[in-house]
Design an enzyme around this catalytic site. Structure first.
Site, PDB file in Angstrom:
ATOM      1  N   ASP A   1      -0.080   3.943   1.264  1.00 36.51           N
ATOM      2  CA  ASP A   1      -0.400   4.611   2.524  1.00 36.51           C
ATOM      3  C   ASP A   1       0.540   4.247   3.573  1.00 36.51           C
ATOM      4  O   ASP A   1       0.474   4.959   4.627  1.00 36.51           O
ATOM      5  CB  ASP A   1      -1.879   4.199   2.857  1.00 36.51           C
ATOM      6  CG  ASP A   1      -2.786   4.857   1.889  1.00 36.51           C
ATOM      7  OD1 ASP A   1      -2.565   6.067   1.504  1.00 36.51           O
ATOM      8  OD2 ASP A   1      -3.910   4.160   1.882  1.00 36.51           O
TER       9      ASP A   1
ATOM     10  N   THR B   1       0.847  -1.195  -0.194  1.00 37.70           N
ATOM     11  CA  THR B   1       0.051  -0.110  -0.013  1.00 37.70           C
ATOM     12  C   THR B   1       0.892   1.121  -0.093  1.00 37.70           C
ATOM     13  O   THR B   1       2.042   1.371   0.610  1.00 37.70           O
ATOM     14  CB  THR B   1      -0.963  -0.031   1.227  1.00 37.70           C
ATOM     15  OG1 THR B   1      -1.734   1.506   1.111  1.00 37.70           O
ATOM     16  CG2 THR B   1      -0.122  -0.084   2.586  1.00 37.70           C
TER      17      THR B   1
END
Length: 167
Positions: free
Chosen positions: A64, A62
């Site tokens: 993030d 990810t």
């Protein structure tokens, strides 16, 4: 191989499992973040409940950088570099054509990418001048005061705001 930003629920995962049955898929590798991990878990539990033999594997990745039990994840490093380079370019443009530039950076619940925006700063007066992440409550009045102060000091402002900021 596909891509999705959908949050999984049992009906959604049921359609995935139905497609697996139709095509006799017995191994499921799902690459992604927390929602992808949850999708993998739900599909695996549905298959087990229905007696369908399926091996399901979540592969963490990810931009993030917010996966539980991981200190960093594949995808984050290249995304952080991209964000830093984008802000480096914006800083050069903003020095040549002063004004206020606000960039919204991915990150629903984590500000790692937004924080990476400052990695390209070469000098203290370079942008981003202000960084706002979802881990800190956003205060609109404080934001406006911060922008005003930076603009008065530098005659310009570059601001990095995480998409997940909230009051």
């Amino acid at each position: 191989l596909g891509s999705s930003r959908d949050k999984p629920d049992e009906a959604y995962c049921g359609r995935i499992l139905a497609s697996f049955r139709k095509h006799d898929v017995r191994t499921f590798f799902y690459i992604g973040g927390n929602d992808s991990s949850d999708t993998c878990r739900i599909v695996s539990e549905l298959a087990r409940h229905e007696g369908y033999e399926l091996r399901a594997f979540h592969i963490p990745k990810t931009v993030d950088n917010d996966l539980m039990e991981n200190d960093h994840t594949p995808g984050y490093g290249s995304a952080a570099r991209f964000v830093a380079c984008a802000f480096l370019g914006d800083n050069l443009d903003n020095r040549a054509l002063p004004g206020i530039k606000i960039n919204v950076v991915m990150g629903r619940h984590a500000g790692f990418l937004t924080a990476a925006s400052m990695l390209g700063r070469g000098r203290p007066e370079d942008g981003p001048h202000l960084i706002y992440v979802p881990e800190v409550a956003f205060d609109e009045e404080r934001f406006l005061a911060d922008v005003d102060a930076v603009y008065k000091r530098h005659g310009r402002a570059i601001i990095a705001v995480s998409e997940g900021v909230h009051a």
